[in-house]
Motif scaffolding. Structure first.
Motif, mmCIF file in Angstrom:
data_model
loop_
_atom_site.group_PDB
_atom_site.id
_atom_site.type_symbol
_atom_site.label_atom_id
_atom_site.label_comp_id
_atom_site.label_asym_id
_atom_site.label_seq_id
_atom_site.Cartn_x
_atom_site.Cartn_y
_atom_site.Cartn_z
ATOM 1 N N PHE A 129 0.817 -1.208 0.000
ATOM 2 C CA PHE A 129 0.000 0.000 0.000
ATOM 3 C C PHE A 129 0.854 1.263 0.000
ATOM 4 O O PHE A 129 0.467 2.270 -0.598
ATOM 5 N N SER A 130 2.013 1.222 0.634
ATOM 6 C CA SER A 130 2.862 2.412 0.680
ATOM 7 C C SER A 130 3.284 2.834 -0.719
ATOM 8 O O SER A 130 3.184 4.007 -1.105
ATOM 9 N N SER A 149 0.119 4.003 -2.790
ATOM 10 C CA SER A 149 -0.493 5.286 -2.466
ATOM 11 C C SER A 149 0.456 6.468 -2.645
ATOM 12 O O SER A 149 0.007 7.618 -2.625
ATOM 13 N N LEU A 159 -0.395 9.065 -5.286
ATOM 14 C CA LEU A 159 -1.784 9.511 -5.285
ATOM 15 C C LEU A 159 -1.962 10.766 -4.438
ATOM 16 O O LEU A 159 -1.251 10.970 -3.450
ATOM 17 N N GLN A 208 -7.546 11.014 -3.419
ATOM 18 C CA GLN A 208 -7.577 9.731 -4.118
ATOM 19 C C GLN A 208 -7.322 8.577 -3.159
ATOM 20 O O GLN A 208 -7.948 7.506 -3.267
ATOM 21 N N VAL A 209 -6.407 8.777 -2.207
ATOM 22 C CA VAL A 209 -6.159 7.745 -1.195
ATOM 23 C C VAL A 209 -7.423 7.505 -0.385
ATOM 24 O O VAL A 209 -7.817 6.367 -0.110
ATOM 25 N N ASP A 221 -4.494 0.159 6.472
ATOM 26 C CA ASP A 221 -5.015 -0.165 5.152
ATOM 27 C C ASP A 221 -5.675 -1.550 5.142
ATOM 28 O O ASP A 221 -5.702 -2.217 4.111
ATOM 29 N N LEU A 270 -8.154 5.080 -10.541
ATOM 30 C CA LEU A 270 -7.362 4.632 -9.395
ATOM 31 C C LEU A 270 -6.695 3.306 -9.722
ATOM 32 O O LEU A 270 -7.184 2.535 -10.552
#
Length: 749
Positions: free
Chosen positions: A503-504, A507, A510, A514-515, A543, A585
């Protein structure tokens, strides 16, 4: 003491309950309750409309354009014959049903007048008689129409009426059931005395026919339609059912009675209609009138978007390309206002009757007919008794705010159960009487609390208010001590962790909004899946999320529910990613860890912030398993406790590990979407995998290599097999220590 203190309140509550029971049983029908039930149904129906096009069914519309171009109705039967030939010969449709009755002979050609002349004034004119003989075929429009129908998959339409013997015209089709099939049960069919059917010549050419009557409710809105109707002790099928049976092939219609272990033989209703054919049977649920609610798809009409409409004149003029309607199911009807086939429905005040039949046929094809079952009365009475008695005894013990919360909770539960029955089981159950009862009981509680009990309570508050807590004061007023719930308990649960992968990095490019949008879409969908499987959402963790099964709602199959939720979360990933891509996305992926065992469950938060959660070794292991899904390349990884608690599911053993800080070994599994008993390829792959695991743990590296090579050929994209192939290669060079038990050590999360 309780009865003495709250006697007036209980008497009023009992009166409200009796009024609602009288309505439910039909002793005292209340229009305002029925109107609310209709409003609830209509609102829910409109909120859940598919809004999509059913490409299987096409409506051939005798619309105003057709009437203007071909002529006013009724058309000569030569036009209907041409329409049938166009549909079958040039368009190659699968089936045609007529939402029209052809009850009167066609006299538009003048043939009858010519034959009258041949019998009288011109009977001695050989040339006239010869010419008439030559023209008889082309001028006999009914015969031409019958020839076009003969031998083709056509279902004619007709109607029943209540006019008795004076209103019987045409030839009825063969009934699909007789009274003897009901085994003496007095089923409440819709009964009709008269009928308007098709000409015998047309009925002989197309012997399958169905009636197109509807069943308007008291407010004139068509929400349902009968599937069978009774006439003189015989039972005839509706137009949509006749078309559905014609599509299935040779089927017999039989009554489907509920099991007698649940209901007595005197029970009057049918549970379903059974369509029986060689090799199986299909059950269609029906309501008390042997009908079904129409599963409307949209607002109706050519612009409604539910079905394709084709103007009849365009077909007669050959404007459609050959085969454009190939294999379609066709309903011939009309939307022209002057032909009086427009109805009031929950989704439109002016709705084509032919589209109502199309909706019902679509529902039959999909097996998604909503039904208000005959046992809805028993359900309504039972729920009224449970809710009424429960609230009548519960509310007096509560303060107004708590009573409002209790009523809202009961209403939410009733609405939730009602919606679940509708969405999950397609059962439409009464709800208005339950909502009215809950409202009346709450009003009674407030009035009694203020008028009858408010004064003594306020007197008590003046004396004891500064010395007693609100709960203690409530106990004093009610004179019945309350039971405090357990703060925490140890019990078996299944704990699930779901966490986004990478996820890091995902994201980093973004924007913050958006996150937020990505996380909201992900967590919303996953939370829906947890809720669908009656899980308890513990918390969102960065997350990911944590959920568990087994508390606070006990369920013997809690582990199977947890596994089903995990699998459905995986299945939800593809449509979720599609929705994310539509919003610009990135796609996401996740791993799920699931473990079952004993844990401490309860309010384990602080005094300032309560937190109903679960703690213990079972939770820690579930979190570790989620992290291990990355290494093994599986979406779901479970511990052996989950497998033991859900032995009926299909599993693949993944590995045997030793987690840091845990003494005993843990065997890991992943659930399978298919059963090896029914999937030979999967069974072969699992057999090879078990042999590879056995050889691996026995340090037979050559045999393990052979099996893993075969597995990589069978399933080249499987990371699990590549991982073990790498391990075998590594262990060849650096053999494990003596006494190695084949377990892989997990040092950290």
């Amino acid at each position: 003491m309780f009865l003495k203190l709250h006697g007036p309140r209980l008497a009023l509550a009992a009166a409200a309950l009796l009024v609602m029971l009288a309505h439910a049983t039909g002793v005292l029908p209340l229009g305002w309750v029925s109107r609310l039930d209709h409003l609830i149904y209509d609102t829910r129906l409109r909120a859940t409309l598919p809004g999509s096009l059913d490409e299987r069914i096409v409506i051939v519309d005798i619309d105003e354009k057709s009437l203007a171009e071909v002529g006013r109705w009724p058309w000569g039967r030569q036009h209907m014959a041409a329409l049938v030939r166009e549909l079958f010969e040039r368009q190659q449709v699968r089936l045609v049903g007529f939402d029209i009755v052809f009850a009167e002979p066609d006299r538009s050609s003048g043939l009858q007048q010519l034959e009258q002349l041949a019998r009288r004034e011109l009977k001695d004119q050989p040339q006239f008689l010869a010419k008439l003989q030559e023209l008889r075929g082309p001028l006999d429009h009914d015969a031409r129409f019958a020839d076009a129908l003969r031998g083709r998959p056509v279902v004619l339409g007709y109607y029943f009426n209540a006019e008795g013997s004076a209103g019987r015209h045409g030839s009825l089709p063969a009934p699909v059931m007789d009274r003897s099939d009901l085994a003496g049960r007095p089923v409440r069919f819709t009964r009709w005395e008269g009928y308007g059917a098709n000409l015998p010549e047309l009925a002989a050419a197309a012997p399958v026919a169905g009636f197109f009557n509807s069943l308007p409710d008291g407010d004139g809105v068509v929400r349902s339609a009968p599937l069978l109707a009774e006439h003189e002790g015989r039972y005839y099928e509706s137009l949509p059912l006749a078309m559905f049976r014609r599509l299935l092939g040779h089927t017999e219609v039989a009554p489907g009675f509920p099991p007698e272990r649940w209901l007595p033989r005197s029970y009057q209703g049918l549970e379903s209609l059974e369509l029986r054919r060689p090799g199986g049977r299909l059950a269609i649920p029906v309501d008390a009138r042997v009908g079904a609610l129409v599963p409307y798809r949209g607002p109706g009409g050519p612009a409604g978007g539910s079905f394709r409409y084709v103007s009849a004149s365009e077909l007669l003029q050959g404007k459609l390309a050959p085969g454009e309607l190939r294999e379609r199911i066709v309903l011939v009807g009309t939307t022209a206002p002057g032909m009086y086939d427009l109805r009031t429905t929950p989704v439109g005040e002016v709705y084509p009757g032919v589209e109502a039949h199309a909706n019902l046929l679509s529902g039959l094809l999909d097996g998604r007919l909503p039904v208000r079952p005959d046992y809805a009365l028993g359900y309504e009475v039972l729920m009224l008794l449970l809710a009424g008695v429960g609230l009548a005894l519960w509310l007096p013990r509560l303060r107004p705010a708590a009573a409002a919360a209790a009523v809202l909770a009961v209403v939410a539960a009733l609405v939730g159960l009602n919606f679940w029955l509708y969405a999950g089981q397609r059962l439409v159950m009464p709800l208005a009487s339950l909502l009215w009862l809950a409202t009346l009981l709450f009003v009674i509680h407030l009035l009694c609390a203020y008028c009858l009990e408010g004064r003594p309570r306020r007197a008590l508050e003046r004396v004891y208010g500064r010395h007693l807590s609100p709960d203690q004061l409530d106990e004093l007023v009610a004179s019945t001590p309350s039971q405090a719930p357990a703060l925490a308990a140890r019990q078996p649960v299944s704990v699930l962790f779901c966490d986004l992968r990478n996820f890091s990095q995902l994201s980093a490019p973004l924007e913050a909004e958006q996150v937020r949008e990505l996380m909201q879409m992900f967590l919303t969908r996953m939370t829906e899946v947890v809720a669908q499987h009656r899980g308890t959402l513990d918390k969102y963790i960065g997350d990911g999320l944590m959920a568990f099964w087994g508390a606070p709602l006990p369920a013997p199959d809690y582990a199977e529910r947890a596994v089903a939720a995990a699998r459905d979360m995986v299945l939800a990933l593809a449509p979720l990613n599609q929705a994310l891509r539509a919003r610009g996305l990135p796609d996401v992926g996740f791993g799920i860890g699931l473990n079952t065992g004993m844990a401490c469950v309860g309010d384990l938060g602080s005094e300032q912030r309560p937190s109903y959660t679960v703690l213990g070794d079972t939770v820690q292991v579930a979190s570790r398993l989620e992290a291990l899904t990355r290494s093994y390349g599986v979406d779901v990884l479970v511990g052996e406790g989950t497998r033991e608690a859900a032995p009926h599911l299909a599993w693949q053993e993944v590995d045997r590990v030793r987690i840091k800080g845990k003494e005993r070994l843990l065997t890991l599994y992943t659930p399978l979407a298919a059963s090896p008993e029914h999937d030979k390829a999967l069974a072969s792959e699992l057999a090879a995998w078990h042999m590879a695991l056995k050889a691996y743990r026995a340090q037979d590296w050559d045999q393990a290599d052979v099996q893993l090579l075969n597995l990589q050929r069978l399933n080249p994209g499987r990371q699990l097999y590549s991982l073990f192939a790498y391990r075998v290669s590594h262990l060849r060079k650096q053999p494990p220590p003596a006494g190695w038990d084949g377990a892989f050590s997990v040092d950290s999360k």
